[in-house]
Design a protein around this motif. Sequence first.
Motif, PDB file in Angstrom:
ATOM      1  N   PHE A 247     -13.649  66.964  18.597  1.00  0.00           N
ATOM      2  CA  PHE A 247     -14.830  67.757  18.222  1.00  0.00           C
ATOM      3  C   PHE A 247     -14.979  68.930  18.830  1.00  0.00           C
ATOM      4  O   PHE A 247     -14.991  70.953  18.571  1.00  0.00           O
ATOM      5  CB  PHE A 247     -16.266  67.524  19.133  1.00  0.00           C
ATOM      6  N   SER A 248     -14.106  68.999  20.401  1.00  0.00           N
ATOM      7  CA  SER A 248     -13.341  70.782  21.547  1.00  0.00           C
ATOM      8  C   SER A 248     -13.217  70.934  20.758  1.00  0.00           C
ATOM      9  O   SER A 248     -13.180  72.581  20.649  1.00  0.00           O
ATOM     10  CB  SER A 248     -13.183  70.044  22.312  1.00  0.00           C
ATOM     11  N   LEU A 249     -12.201  71.064  19.323  1.00  0.00           N
ATOM     12  CA  LEU A 249     -11.150  71.825  19.208  1.00  0.00           C
ATOM     13  C   LEU A 249     -11.575  72.789  17.675  1.00  0.00           C
ATOM     14  O   LEU A 249     -10.932  73.397  18.000  1.00  0.00           O
ATOM     15  CB  LEU A 249      -9.808  70.992  18.274  1.00  0.00           C
ATOM     16  N   ILE A 250     -12.492  71.427  17.184  1.00  0.00           N
ATOM     17  CA  ILE A 250     -13.556  72.625  15.796  1.00  0.00           C
ATOM     18  C   ILE A 250     -14.108  73.586  16.569  1.00  0.00           C
ATOM     19  O   ILE A 250     -14.826  74.667  15.927  1.00  0.00           O
ATOM     20  CB  ILE A 250     -14.267  70.759  15.111  1.00  0.00           C
ATOM     21  N   LEU A 251     -14.735  73.276  17.079  1.00  0.00           N
ATOM     22  CA  LEU A 251     -15.634  74.377  18.357  1.00  0.00           C
ATOM     23  C   LEU A 251     -14.940  75.107  18.567  1.00  0.00           C
ATOM     24  O   LEU A 251     -15.621  76.598  18.464  1.00  0.00           O
ATOM     25  CB  LEU A 251     -16.296  73.317  19.518  1.00  0.00           C
ATOM     26  N   GLY A 252     -13.913  74.898  19.077  1.00  0.00           N
ATOM     27  CA  GLY A 252     -12.905  76.271  19.059  1.00  0.00           C
ATOM     28  C   GLY A 252     -12.901  77.594  18.211  1.00  0.00           C
ATOM     29  O   GLY A 252     -12.451  78.143  18.593  1.00  0.00           O
ATOM     30  N   PHE A 253     -12.112  76.058  17.042  1.00  0.00           N
ATOM     31  CA  PHE A 253     -11.712  76.769  15.980  1.00  0.00           C
ATOM     32  C   PHE A 253     -13.383  77.606  15.716  1.00  0.00           C
ATOM     33  O   PHE A 253     -12.964  78.769  14.552  1.00  0.00           O
ATOM     34  CB  PHE A 253     -11.568  76.039  14.725  1.00  0.00           C
ATOM     35  N   VAL A 295      -4.741  71.444  14.083  1.00  0.00           N
ATOM     36  CA  VAL A 295      -4.076  69.798  13.143  1.00  0.00           C
ATOM     37  C   VAL A 295      -3.158  69.429  14.435  1.00  0.00           C
ATOM     38  O   VAL A 295      -2.977  67.820  15.171  1.00  0.00           O
ATOM     39  CB  VAL A 295      -4.612  69.828  12.009  1.00  0.00           C
ATOM     40  N   MET A 296      -2.162  70.563  14.463  1.00  0.00           N
ATOM     41  CA  MET A 296      -1.110  69.857  15.346  1.00  0.00           C
ATOM     42  C   MET A 296      -1.082  69.799  16.531  1.00  0.00           C
ATOM     43  O   MET A 296      -0.687  68.650  17.494  1.00  0.00           O
ATOM     44  CB  MET A 296      -0.073  70.872  14.722  1.00  0.00           C
ATOM     45  N   PHE A 297      -1.501  70.837  17.032  1.00  0.00           N
ATOM     46  CA  PHE A 297      -2.690  70.216  18.445  1.00  0.00           C
ATOM     47  C   PHE A 297      -3.305  69.799  18.874  1.00  0.00           C
ATOM     48  O   PHE A 297      -2.662  68.522  20.119  1.00  0.00           O
ATOM     49  CB  PHE A 297      -3.377  71.888  18.891  1.00  0.00           C
ATOM     50  N   TRP A 298      -3.950  68.951  18.302  1.00  0.00           N
ATOM     51  CA  TRP A 298      -4.746  67.721  18.129  1.00  0.00           C
ATOM     52  C   TRP A 298      -4.199  66.511  18.632  1.00  0.00           C
ATOM     53  O   TRP A 298      -4.179  65.866  18.909  1.00  0.00           O
ATOM     54  CB  TRP A 298      -5.658  67.465  17.246  1.00  0.00           C
ATOM     55  N   ALA A 299      -2.726  66.683  17.076  1.00  0.00           N
ATOM     56  CA  ALA A 299      -1.916  65.299  17.418  1.00  0.00           C
ATOM     57  C   ALA A 299      -0.781  64.852  18.233  1.00  0.00           C
ATOM     58  O   ALA A 299      -0.879  63.673  18.535  1.00  0.00           O
ATOM     59  CB  ALA A 299      -1.528  65.663  16.102  1.00  0.00           C
ATOM     60  N   ASN A 300      -1.078  66.071  19.262  1.00  0.00           N
ATOM     61  CA  ASN A 300       0.474  66.813  19.805  1.00  0.00           C
ATOM     62  C   ASN A 300      -0.378  66.179  21.383  1.00  0.00           C
ATOM     63  O   ASN A 300       0.562  65.979  22.405  1.00  0.00           O
ATOM     64  CB  ASN A 300       1.483  67.522  19.942  1.00  0.00           C
ATOM     65  N   SER A 301      -1.750  66.538  21.387  1.00  0.00           N
ATOM     66  CA  SER A 301      -1.621  67.157  23.556  1.00  0.00           C
ATOM     67  C   SER A 301      -2.163  65.828  23.703  1.00  0.00           C
ATOM     68  O   SER A 301      -1.617  65.511  25.333  1.00  0.00           O
ATOM     69  CB  SER A 301      -3.453  67.309  22.869  1.00  0.00           C
ATOM     70  N   ASN A 302      -2.626  64.269  23.599  1.00  0.00           N
ATOM     71  CA  ASN A 302      -2.343  63.354  24.318  1.00  0.00           C
ATOM     72  C   ASN A 302      -0.602  62.739  24.576  1.00  0.00           C
ATOM     73  O   ASN A 302      -0.241  62.301  26.124  1.00  0.00           O
ATOM     74  CB  ASN A 302      -2.493  61.939  23.241  1.00  0.00           C
ATOM     75  N   LYS A 303       0.009  63.710  24.025  1.00  0.00           N
ATOM     76  CA  LYS A 303       1.520  63.035  24.545  1.00  0.00           C
ATOM     77  C   LYS A 303       2.070  64.476  25.687  1.00  0.00           C
ATOM     78  O   LYS A 303       2.723  64.013  26.124  1.00  0.00           O
ATOM     79  CB  LYS A 303       2.283  62.913  22.917  1.00  0.00           C
ATOM     80  N   GLN A 304       1.675  65.923  25.017  1.00  0.00           N
ATOM     81  CA  GLN A 304       2.789  66.520  25.730  1.00  0.00           C
ATOM     82  C   GLN A 304       1.564  67.767  25.838  1.00  0.00           C
ATOM     83  O   GLN A 304       2.046  68.518  26.369  1.00  0.00           O
ATOM     84  CB  GLN A 304       2.998  67.513  24.311  1.00  0.00           C
ATOM     85  N   CYS A 314      -7.217  81.240  18.128  1.00  0.00           N
ATOM     86  CA  CYS A 314      -8.309  80.444  19.340  1.00  0.00           C
ATOM     87  C   CYS A 314      -6.824  80.041  20.644  1.00  0.00           C
ATOM     88  O   CYS A 314      -5.996  79.559  20.080  1.00  0.00           O
ATOM     89  CB  CYS A 314      -8.316  79.107  18.216  1.00  0.00           C
ATOM     90  N   PRO A 315      -7.905  79.943  21.297  1.00  0.00           N
ATOM     91  CA  PRO A 315      -7.535  79.459  23.059  1.00  0.00           C
ATOM     92  C   PRO A 315      -7.410  78.506  22.889  1.00  0.00           C
ATOM     93  O   PRO A 315      -8.778  77.836  23.727  1.00  0.00           O
ATOM     94  CB  PRO A 315      -8.539  80.702  23.765  1.00  0.00           C
ATOM     95  N   TRP A 316      -6.650  77.288  21.709  1.00  0.00           N
ATOM     96  CA  TRP A 316      -6.696  75.806  22.364  1.00  0.00           C
ATOM     97  C   TRP A 316      -6.818  75.080  23.319  1.00  0.00           C
ATOM     98  O   TRP A 316      -7.401  74.025  23.892  1.00  0.00           O
ATOM     99  CB  TRP A 316      -5.385  75.223  21.328  1.00  0.00           C
ATOM    100  N   HIS A 321      -9.335  71.427  27.830  1.00  0.00           N
ATOM    101  CA  HIS A 321      -9.815  71.106  29.461  1.00  0.00           C
ATOM    102  C   HIS A 321     -11.027  71.002  28.488  1.00  0.00           C
ATOM    103  O   HIS A 321     -11.491  70.958  30.496  1.00  0.00           O
ATOM    104  CB  HIS A 321      -9.549  72.736  30.009  1.00  0.00           C
ATOM    105  N   LEU A 322     -12.139  71.733  27.979  1.00  0.00           N
ATOM    106  CA  LEU A 322     -13.307  71.380  28.168  1.00  0.00           C
ATOM    107  C   LEU A 322     -13.722  70.369  27.598  1.00  0.00           C
ATOM    108  O   LEU A 322     -14.277  69.524  28.391  1.00  0.00           O
ATOM    109  CB  LEU A 322     -13.685  72.283  26.750  1.00  0.00           C
ATOM    110  N   SER A 323     -12.572  69.183  26.984  1.00  0.00           N
ATOM    111  CA  SER A 323     -12.316  67.927  26.805  1.00  0.00           C
ATOM    112  C   SER A 323     -11.786  66.620  28.120  1.00  0.00           C
ATOM    113  O   SER A 323     -12.854  66.013  28.215  1.00  0.00           O
ATOM    114  CB  SER A 323     -12.190  67.544  25.037  1.00  0.00           C
ATOM    115  N   LYS A 324     -11.178  67.035  28.099  1.00  0.00           N
ATOM    116  CA  LYS A 324     -10.326  66.139  28.899  1.00  0.00           C
ATOM    117  C   LYS A 324     -10.929  66.792  30.374  1.00  0.00           C
ATOM    118  O   LYS A 324     -10.911  65.810  31.450  1.00  0.00           O
ATOM    119  CB  LYS A 324      -9.024  66.930  29.252  1.00  0.00           C
TER     120      LYS A 324
END
Length: 349
Positions: A247-253, A295-304, A314-316, A321-324
């Motif tokens: 949701f944080s990424l959707i909010l940024g988008f 979408v790719m940021f969300w898929a890779n953020s937990n690993k990278q 969008c400043p992903w 950081h807003l979520s974590k």
Amino acid sequence: MLGIVAQTDVVSGCHTDNAGIYLVIMLFKMGLDATVFFSGRKLYTSFLGMCSLSIILADSVMVLLFSSLLFLGPERCLVSLCFILANASATYEALPPPLMCLGLLDWCLEGTYLGKQSTFSKFLRHTALTLLVWILAVIYSIGSVKSDLMELDYKEGLLVVLCEVRETILINYFILGLLSAVGCTMLPFCSMIPKWVGEADRISEAREERENQSSDLLFTSTNCMETKGIEENPPEQTVYPRPPLWFSLILGFSLTWMLYLTMSVVCMSLSFGVPAYITVNLLWLECTNSFLTGVMFWANSNKQGPYSLPENACPWPIYWHLSKGRQQQPFPAAVSNPSKEKRHTLLYV
């Protein structure tokens, strides 16, 4: 849809050619595309970045053709206005499906062998793919377009000459689907959105402040070891419950593209017919790029981590950081020299 090529007043015999109007429209579109292209953070080694440049070049060709019609006249020009409108709309109509598919594939290749190739190799690959997409689109337009003129007695005393032009149904569905999805996902969190937006602004301001401090230290310090006191700890944490990452990424988008999506849907609801050579612009391409990147940021953020993909419109990382809730050192890199490691931190804080 039908575009008005010319109109004739039967009573007065006045004939008006609309080449000048189409030239003004294309000049406005080319200016908008150029503004988006040069104001954004362009990835010249990305496929969609190369497509952005190709769309500006295609707009320039259309401006040149319309100018030739306007100043040379239809008798001395090699192609007619109807031919330009019909073929251009069909060509642009064929672009969105391959652009979206190849753009997603390009982001999926990040981190793989193909994604780690040299900049020149990426440039050649993306240039070849972009040319291939345009060639296929032109072939499609030549084989499917009918550039026949039609006459219509629009109202008493006014005869109009029409030409068939095409819309991009895929883009309309894409925009409508994005706006609907964003609206539905934000409804359950309506009460918390203002607080989260304020928190995102605080994180962004803190980040800019650290960047400014680091820039000043780079120019004033002669020894990188003197900067040891600079820490990556964020400012005091807030007590608000933090949103989930998705949701944080959707909010940024949504904060970046909600106005564009809303205006596009309003035009569709009012039945404003927009031909494909106008709809396929850099605003839509940047919106699509932001969606695919998110979408790719969300898929890779937990690993990278928050800097697995570069920022675009969008400043992903801010919404990561807003979520974590804990800002980490960006761009971690394996370096053997401790002094180089500290210098690296200063450059990218």
